[in-house]
Enzyme design. Structure first.
Site, PDB file in Angstrom:
ATOM      1  CG  ASP A 414      57.577   4.319 -12.539  1.00 38.68           C
ATOM      2  OD1 ASP A 414      57.085   5.303 -12.011  1.00 38.68           O
ATOM      3  OD2 ASP A 414      58.681   3.898 -12.586  1.00 38.68           O
ATOM      4  CD  GLU A 467      55.631   8.758 -13.609  1.00 38.35           C
ATOM      5  OE1 GLU A 467      55.960   9.565 -12.841  1.00 38.35           O
ATOM      6  OE2 GLU A 467      56.510   7.901 -13.759  1.00 38.35           O
TER       7      GLU A 467
END
Length: 736
Positions: A414, A467
């Site tokens: 993330d 990401e």
């Protein structure tokens, strides 16, 4: 003299009054130097601190019991012996109450010289073997070994129900210069609640959960639980043996992204446990034709509303759905169904709850001290100090922990962009440049490279996915070639441009035709995953269906065309839960998905389409084998802006029939539409989003089209097609 003839001995004073007072007050920083058994004046002495005991008896492994001398009414006892008593226990008494006590201070250290060396260098890739609250056998006794890194603490104790949360009873041993403290507490098993009590230079700190705790309890306890890591008989060997082929760039990868807490709820509105998820979610994902499940962060986190993206227990699967055993059975169920499991992993930041990592030992240990580096303005969280070797070791070992101990198949990392840039989401003057005066975060870059190197070295069959929302080069390039070393990268540019394009009324799309073509101009610069993720259906953005222009059936047709574009486009696929049946409103993490909508044919049609698209994608190598290679894509027509039409070929290996994708994003049906094709023959219509089965008008090409020897788009042969409005069609060369 043998152990069977242990006798009292008369040495020098057993313990001075000041040391006794420090033990009772809880200010003795090194009780191992005092308590337990020690050689003394040609004999031995056993000392113990048992608060609440009026009398204490020594019970040697062999030989008679011996009454100990009370040195302090607060519970300090000692006894001098003429020989080593070997293993022993205590019998304590207070009034008429009696109880047995196993002495944690008689056990030798568990951390060895090699452990200390690797920890000091930040290279201990099995850090969970020496830290955390782990059930094990030591010196012939089962108990729990507690280990924690707290270099700036004056004293560290483990507290729990087993010692009445009394920080004086189990004070840990400092291990060399590593900053690690440890203790073995005999007689404990799995499931014991505990925290650490730390005495900082400014006094006692708030009780802290274990940074390497393997299980946890939710609020209000927010405590860790002891756990047994060994003993699970994994039943997924067939999956593990086949995993490499299922996750490489030429494999079909279609990911179903799930927030386990709101995929479905039970009849009382409670979270499903891991067993229920194995029984309900796994078969559903198989039915839908996906290849992988990606779960929003399952590491323990205090606030439900963070969806797991503000974790504090990076080594613990969240207790919201059960215990570690339940989680492992869920993993086995996923693998048993032929699916992979990807864990959303958050090494960028953490919340500042008192029981967590922030100022863990009274200092800025895990986080930067300077808020310009250590505080994240977007999420009000602390930022890991990726320049500290021990913190990097903690995080890399955590990545390996999930891959090794829980057979996780991949990690989606993330907020990578927030790690790469020192000025991420910061105004001028709110960030600290690097040593060269630039904005790149060299320490975080090195961490990401080291993490990916370690993960793929551990097992090349796993996958890591970034990401990353910027144009940082080489995210999925190997580290030895100067890249970050990820296996895949989310294509956020594709997601943004595509959603912006399809959200426009068809009559205006011709002016934005290049947004689709632009994504294809860089589609092979990385190994991409095309994400239509949870981030696109929250915070006022509306659901995907709400983004579509038009009314009623037009919205559904637009959504079907979007999905056709996604599956025709190079790149692996990711779809967030609920989007597969056109959830009409934003995702709400506090309730289950609106499954009743499947009684509506329009929503059921979208579900049928996603299932068929997944099966088409998986069974036709032309759509996936060269997902990450430029030679797998060939434009047929990218210039039909006035008609809002796109057409391209997807290719597999040489013997694989090519697949022609034709997308009509206009609100008008195009008849007699001529497209050039690379080879003559019958082109079978494999999927048409306007089929009645999906809720469309059932317009199309009656199963396919025969090529004509008429040149078009620079090719000698062509097809004449009917393109329904707001549709996507797939044609495969099926023969002469």
């Amino acid at each position: 003299m043998s152990k069977s003839s242990v006798q009292p001995h008369s040495p020098a004073p057993l313990l001075d009054a000041q040391t006794c007072a420090r033990l009772v007050e809880g200010t003795q920083s090194d009780p191992f130097a005092v308590l337990g058994k020690h050689a003394l004046d040609g004999g031995w002495v056993v000392r113990a601190f048992v608060p609440g005991a009026e009398a204490l008896t020594l019970i040697p492994e062999t030989g008679a019991t011996l009454e100990m001398v009370c040195l302090h009414e607060g519970g300090v006892f000692a006894l001098a012996l003429d020989s080593d008593p070997g293993a022993y226990r205590f019998a304590a008494r207070h009034g008429h109450d009696t109880w047995r006590v196993d002495d944690p201070y008689r056990f030798a250290p568990l951390i060895g010289a090699l452990d200390e060396h690797l920890i000091g260098e930040g290279r201990h890739q099995r850090l969970w073997h020496v830290l955390g609250g782990r059930v094990m056998v030591h010196q012939g006794m089962e108990g729990v070994r507690f280990g924690v890194w707290a270099p700036n603490a004056c004293r560290v104790s483990v507290v729990g129900d087993f010692n009445a949360w009394d920080g004086r009873r189990h004070v840990l041993r400092r291990c060399g210069s590593t900053g690690v403290w440890e203790i073995f507490v005999p007689g404990l098993g799995a499931g014991e609640r505990y925290k650490y009590e730390l005495l900082g230079h400014d006094g006692l700190l708030p009780l802290k959960a274990d940074p390497v705790g393997f299980q946890a309890r939710l609020r209000p306890d927010n405590c860790s639980l002891t756990a047994r890591l060994e003993g699970h008989d994994w039943q997924d060997s067939a999956w593990m043996a086949s995993r490499a082929a299922r996750q490489q760039t030429d494999a079909p990868i279609a990911i179903y992204e799930v927030h386990l807490g709101s995929w479905a709820r039970d009849d009382q509105g409670h979270w499903l446990d891991y067993d229920a998820l194995a029984a309900r979610l796994v078969p559903y994902v198989v039915e839908m034709g996906f290849t992988h499940i990606e779960v929003l962060p399952l590491t323990e986190h205090p606030f439900d509303g963070s969806w797991g993206y503000q974790p504090l227990g990076l080594y613990a699967p969240t207790a919201r759905h059960g215990d570690m055993a339940g989680f492992r059975h869920f993993v086995e169920a996923v693998h048993g169904a032929g699916l992979g499991l990807i864990l959303d992993w958050v090494p960028a930041h953490f919340p500042t709850d008192d029981h967590g990592l922030a100022r863990f030992d009274g200092s800025h240990l895990y986080e930067h001290a300077d808020p310009r580096e250590g505080f994240h303005p977007d999420w009000n969280t602390a930022i890991y100090n990726h320049g500290r070797t021990e913190v990097v070791n903690f995080l890399i070992a955590n990545a390996l922990y999930w891959l090794v101990e829980h057979h996780i198949d991949g990690l989606r990392v993330d907020a990578v962009a927030s790690m790469l840039y020192r000025d991420y989401s910061r105004a001028e003057g709110e960030w600290v440049p690097n040593a060269e005066g630039g904005r790149e975060n060299r320490e975080a870059i090195a961490f990401l490279q080291a993490m990916n190197t370690a993960a793929y070295a551990e097992d090349p069959s796993i996958m890591t996915v970034a990401e990353e929302s910027t144009a940082w080069p080489g995210v999925s390039r190997p580290v030895h070639d100067g890249g970050l070393g990820f296996g895949y990268k989310w294509n956020m540019g594709w997601m943004h441009d595509t959603l912006e394009y399809v959200s426009k009324d068809p009559m205006y799309r011709s002016h934005h035709h290049g947004q689709i073509g632009f994504g294809l101009s860089y589609a092979f610069s990385e190994n991409y995953v095309l994400p239509l993720s949870h981030d696109e259906v929250v915070h006022g953005k509306g659901s995907l269906l709400q983004k579509m222009p038009g009314q009623g059936g037009e919205r559904f047709a637009n959504l079907r065309a979007l999905y056709a574009l996604m599956y025709a486009h190079p790149g692996k696929k990711l779809l967030f839960m609920g989007q597969e049946f056109a959830q009409p409103f934003e995702w709400n993490h506090d309730q289950g998905l609106p499954w009743h909508l499947l009684d509506d044919p329009a929503h059921a049609g979208i579900k049928a389409l996603i299932g068929d698209l997944n099966r088409l994608y998986r069974t036709h190598p032309a759509l996936h084998a060269r997902d990450c290679r430029a030679d797998g894509f060939e434009w047929i027509d990218g210039a039909a802006a006035d008609a809002n039409v796109f057409a391209w070929l997807r290719r597999g290996e040489d013997a694989t029939p090519p697949m022609l994708a034709v997308l009509n994003f206009s609100g008008q049906e195009h008849t007699g539409w001529r497209l050039g094709v690379p080879a003559p023959g019958f082109w079978a219509e494999r999927l048409n989003t306007d089929a009645a089965r999906y809720g469309g008008g059932d317009r199309g090409n009656l199963g396919g089209a025969q090529s004509e020897a008429v040149g078009a788009h620079g090719r000698a042969h062509s097809l004449v097609l009917t393109l329904p409005p707001l549709s996507g069609l797939f044609f495969e060369l099926a023969g002469d």
